[in-house]
Motif scaffolding. Structure first.
Motif, PDB file in Angstrom:
ATOM      1  N   PRO A  96       0.802  -1.227   0.000  1.00  0.00           N
ATOM      2  CA  PRO A  96       0.000   0.000   0.000  1.00  0.00           C
ATOM      3  C   PRO A  96       0.835   1.277   0.000  1.00  0.00           C
ATOM      4  CG  PRO A  96       0.025  -0.992   2.178  1.00  0.00           C
ATOM      5  CD  PRO A  96       0.745  -1.941   1.290  1.00  0.00           C
ATOM      6  N   LEU A  97       0.319   2.295  -0.658  1.00  0.00           N
ATOM      7  CA  LEU A  97       0.894   3.643  -0.628  1.00  0.00           C
ATOM      8  C   LEU A  97       0.136   4.483   0.402  1.00  0.00           C
ATOM      9  CD1 LEU A  97       1.296   4.340  -4.454  1.00  0.00           C
ATOM     10  CD2 LEU A  97       3.141   3.935  -2.794  1.00  0.00           C
ATOM     11  N   HIS A  98       0.853   5.476   0.933  1.00  0.00           N
ATOM     12  CA  HIS A  98       0.242   6.372   1.913  1.00  0.00           C
ATOM     13  C   HIS A  98       0.551   7.819   1.556  1.00  0.00           C
ATOM     14  CE1 HIS A  98       0.983   2.509   4.067  1.00  0.00           C
ATOM     15  NE2 HIS A  98      -0.270   2.709   4.423  1.00  0.00           N
ATOM     16  N   SER A  99      -0.329   8.694   1.959  1.00  0.00           N
ATOM     17  CA  SER A  99      -0.144  10.124   1.717  1.00  0.00           C
ATOM     18  C   SER A  99       1.218  10.569   2.267  1.00  0.00           C
ATOM     19  CB  SER A  99      -1.283  10.887   2.400  1.00  0.00           C
ATOM     20  OG  SER A  99      -1.127  12.249   2.149  1.00  0.00           O
ATOM     21  N   GLY A 100       1.969  11.314   1.448  1.00  0.00           N
ATOM     22  CA  GLY A 100       3.278  11.816   1.868  1.00  0.00           C
ATOM     23  C   GLY A 100       4.438  10.901   1.536  1.00  0.00           C
ATOM     24  N   ASP A 101       4.170   9.665   1.069  1.00  0.00           N
ATOM     25  CA  ASP A 101       5.267   8.752   0.703  1.00  0.00           C
ATOM     26  C   ASP A 101       6.137   9.381  -0.387  1.00  0.00           C
ATOM     27  OD1 ASP A 101       4.611   6.695   2.446  1.00  0.00           O
ATOM     28  OD2 ASP A 101       3.594   5.466   0.933  1.00  0.00           O
ATOM     29  N   GLU A 102       7.457   9.240  -0.206  1.00  0.00           N
ATOM     30  CA  GLU A 102       8.421   9.700  -1.214  1.00  0.00           C
ATOM     31  C   GLU A 102       8.914   8.462  -1.957  1.00  0.00           C
ATOM     32  OE1 GLU A 102       9.276  12.836  -1.725  1.00  0.00           O
ATOM     33  OE2 GLU A 102       8.569  13.854   0.097  1.00  0.00           O
ATOM     34  N   LEU A 103       8.737   8.450  -3.283  1.00  0.00           N
ATOM     35  CA  LEU A 103       9.068   7.274  -4.094  1.00  0.00           C
ATOM     36  C   LEU A 103      10.267   7.565  -4.984  1.00  0.00           C
ATOM     37  CD1 LEU A 103       6.105   6.777  -3.203  1.00  0.00           C
ATOM     38  CD2 LEU A 103       5.691   5.781  -5.443  1.00  0.00           C
ATOM     39  N   LEU A 104      11.052   6.518  -5.206  1.00  0.00           N
ATOM     40  CA  LEU A 104      12.127   6.584  -6.174  1.00  0.00           C
ATOM     41  C   LEU A 104      12.016   5.338  -7.056  1.00  0.00           C
ATOM     42  CD1 LEU A 104      14.141   8.861  -6.407  1.00  0.00           C
ATOM     43  CD2 LEU A 104      15.765   7.529  -5.059  1.00  0.00           C
ATOM     44  N   LEU A 105      11.681   5.564  -8.323  1.00  0.00           N
ATOM     45  CA  LEU A 105      11.533   4.455  -9.265  1.00  0.00           C
ATOM     46  C   LEU A 105      12.823   4.350 -10.067  1.00  0.00           C
ATOM     47  CD1 LEU A 105       8.590   5.788  -8.804  1.00  0.00           C
ATOM     48  CD2 LEU A 105       7.929   4.470 -10.796  1.00  0.00           C
TER      49      LEU A 105
ATOM     50  N   LEU B 271      15.030   2.652 -13.172  1.00  0.00           N
ATOM     51  CA  LEU B 271      15.026   1.916 -14.442  1.00  0.00           C
ATOM     52  C   LEU B 271      16.439   1.929 -14.994  1.00  0.00           C
ATOM     53  CD1 LEU B 271      13.496   0.581 -16.838  1.00  0.00           C
ATOM     54  CD2 LEU B 271      13.200   2.871 -17.782  1.00  0.00           C
ATOM     55  N   ALA B 272      17.056   0.747 -15.072  1.00  0.00           N
ATOM     56  CA  ALA B 272      18.396   0.625 -15.643  1.00  0.00           C
ATOM     57  C   ALA B 272      19.360   1.622 -15.001  1.00  0.00           C
ATOM     58  CB  ALA B 272      18.344   0.835 -17.152  1.00  0.00           C
ATOM     59  N   GLY B 273      19.235   1.776 -13.677  1.00  0.00           N
ATOM     60  CA  GLY B 273      20.165   2.636 -12.952  1.00  0.00           C
ATOM     61  C   GLY B 273      19.798   4.116 -12.926  1.00  0.00           C
ATOM     62  N   ARG B 274      18.723   4.517 -13.646  1.00  0.00           N
ATOM     63  CA  ARG B 274      18.257   5.909 -13.580  1.00  0.00           C
ATOM     64  C   ARG B 274      17.131   5.990 -12.561  1.00  0.00           C
ATOM     65  NH1 ARG B 274      19.344   5.417 -18.871  1.00  0.00           N
ATOM     66  NH2 ARG B 274      20.420   7.109 -19.950  1.00  0.00           N
ATOM     67  N   ASP B 275      17.159   7.017 -11.724  1.00  0.00           N
ATOM     68  CA  ASP B 275      16.120   7.160 -10.704  1.00  0.00           C
ATOM     69  C   ASP B 275      15.144   8.280 -11.052  1.00  0.00           C
ATOM     70  OD1 ASP B 275      16.942   5.100  -9.029  1.00  0.00           O
ATOM     71  OD2 ASP B 275      18.409   6.369  -8.025  1.00  0.00           O
ATOM     72  N   PHE B 276      13.870   8.000 -10.843  1.00  0.00           N
ATOM     73  CA  PHE B 276      12.808   8.978 -11.080  1.00  0.00           C
ATOM     74  C   PHE B 276      12.047   9.162  -9.757  1.00  0.00           C
ATOM     75  CE2 PHE B 276      13.625   6.802 -15.072  1.00  0.00           C
ATOM     76  CZ  PHE B 276      13.684   7.851 -15.989  1.00  0.00           C
ATOM     77  N   ALA B 277      11.985  10.403  -9.304  1.00  0.00           N
ATOM     78  CA  ALA B 277      11.335  10.681  -8.022  1.00  0.00           C
ATOM     79  C   ALA B 277       9.842  10.932  -8.233  1.00  0.00           C
ATOM     80  CB  ALA B 277      11.985  11.895  -7.375  1.00  0.00           C
ATOM     81  N   ALA B 278       9.064  10.541  -7.226  1.00  0.00           N
ATOM     82  CA  ALA B 278       7.621  10.798  -7.226  1.00  0.00           C
ATOM     83  C   ALA B 278       7.182  10.958  -5.777  1.00  0.00           C
ATOM     84  CB  ALA B 278       6.871   9.657  -7.902  1.00  0.00           C
ATOM     85  N   ARG B 279       6.007  11.526  -5.598  1.00  0.00           N
ATOM     86  CA  ARG B 279       5.504  11.769  -4.256  1.00  0.00           C
ATOM     87  C   ARG B 279       4.004  11.534  -4.231  1.00  0.00           C
ATOM     88  NH1 ARG B 279       3.512  15.517  -0.799  1.00  0.00           N
ATOM     89  NH2 ARG B 279       4.525  15.516   1.252  1.00  0.00           N
ATOM     90  N   VAL B 280       3.547  10.878  -3.190  1.00  0.00           N
ATOM     91  CA  VAL B 280       2.093  10.698  -3.015  1.00  0.00           C
ATOM     92  C   VAL B 280       1.534  11.952  -2.366  1.00  0.00           C
ATOM     93  CG1 VAL B 280       0.272   9.274  -2.015  1.00  0.00           C
ATOM     94  CG2 VAL B 280       2.412   8.211  -2.747  1.00  0.00           C
ATOM     95  N   GLY B 281       0.530  12.583  -3.010  1.00  0.00           N
ATOM     96  CA  GLY B 281      -0.042  13.852  -2.529  1.00  0.00           C
ATOM     97  C   GLY B 281      -0.903  13.659  -1.302  1.00  0.00           C
TER      98      GLY B 281
END
Ligand code: ZN
Length: 219
Positions: free
Chosen positions: A198-207, A209-219
């Motif tokens: 499960p995801l929760h409000s405020g979670d900081e994500l780093l996805l 792919l092949a060593g590249r990181d993409f940041a995301a955030r749950v609002g």
């Protein structure tokens, strides 16, 4: 902000945001963690274009509908029409690779599965496909041997490699194209490895792919 397919450098692709075709079970370790049986034929489902959301925009979880799980997946952008295509043609049609979340209202999905109903409301809600910008096809040395990771608040939650897929990317696209014509601008999600949760409000994500990181955030 309206979603548009983009390359890593931010430049827009001249392709519309089409449909998203997904496979339900494509990594054995994820099938086991949900106590599912490996399917005899791929379980396909579609998210509409209203599911797209750029990864750098806050992820919105639907309220009051139970847990919303992350499923990190390799995303393939279709550049040319595919209808009953073979795998080699499917490979040549790829316009880019990205990393996506197949957001899933798990409690609702479980309830729907138990009743034998379709999954749409659990899988195809607005914003249910947060998606990174795309790497050009040649930027991924071997799409079928690529690391996929998801970190949440600094901890690894999902770690897989596209080499663990039961049906390879291009065979999957070819199979899909026997059921649904794939159009330029459509995206194929290729399944998730183990570790969904499960995801929760405020979670900081780093996805990753092949060593590249993409940041995301749950609002
Ligand atoms: Zn999925």
């Amino acid at each position: 902000m309206a979603y548009q397919h983009r390359y890593l450098d931010g430049s827009p692709l001249a392709l519309p945001a089409g449909k998203i075709v997904c496979i339900g079970r494509n990594y054995l370790d994820h099938i086991r963690e949900l106590n599912n049986a490996p399917p005899e034929t791929p379980i396909l489902f579609i998210k509409p274009s209203t599911s797209f959301s750029a990864l750098d925009q806050p992820i919105r979880l639907p309220g009051g509908r139970g847990s919303c799980h992350h499923e990190v997946e390799l995303a393939v952008l279709v550049g040319r029409e595919l209808r009953a295509a073979d795998a080699a043609t499917a490979r040549r049609s790829v316009a880019g690779y990205g990393i996506a979340l197949d957001l899933t209202l798990r409690d609702l999905q479980t309830e729907l599965k138990q009743k034998g109903y379709p999954w749409e409301t659990a899988k195809a809600f607005d914003g249910s496909c947060p998606l990174s910008p795309f790497l050009k096809p040649e930027a991924l040395a071997d799409p079928q041997a690529t690391d996929l990771t998801l970190r949440i608040n600094g901890a690894f939650r999902q770690q897989g490699n596209t080499g663990q897929m039961m049906i390879g990317i291009f065979d999957l696209m070819a199979h899909i194209s026997t059921h649904f014509t794939l159009l330029p601008g459509d995206v194929v999600l290729t399944g998730t490895p183990a570790g969904v949760g499960p995801l929760h409000s405020g979670d900081e994500l780093l996805l990753g792919l092949a060593g590249r990181d993409f940041a995301a955030r749950v609002g």
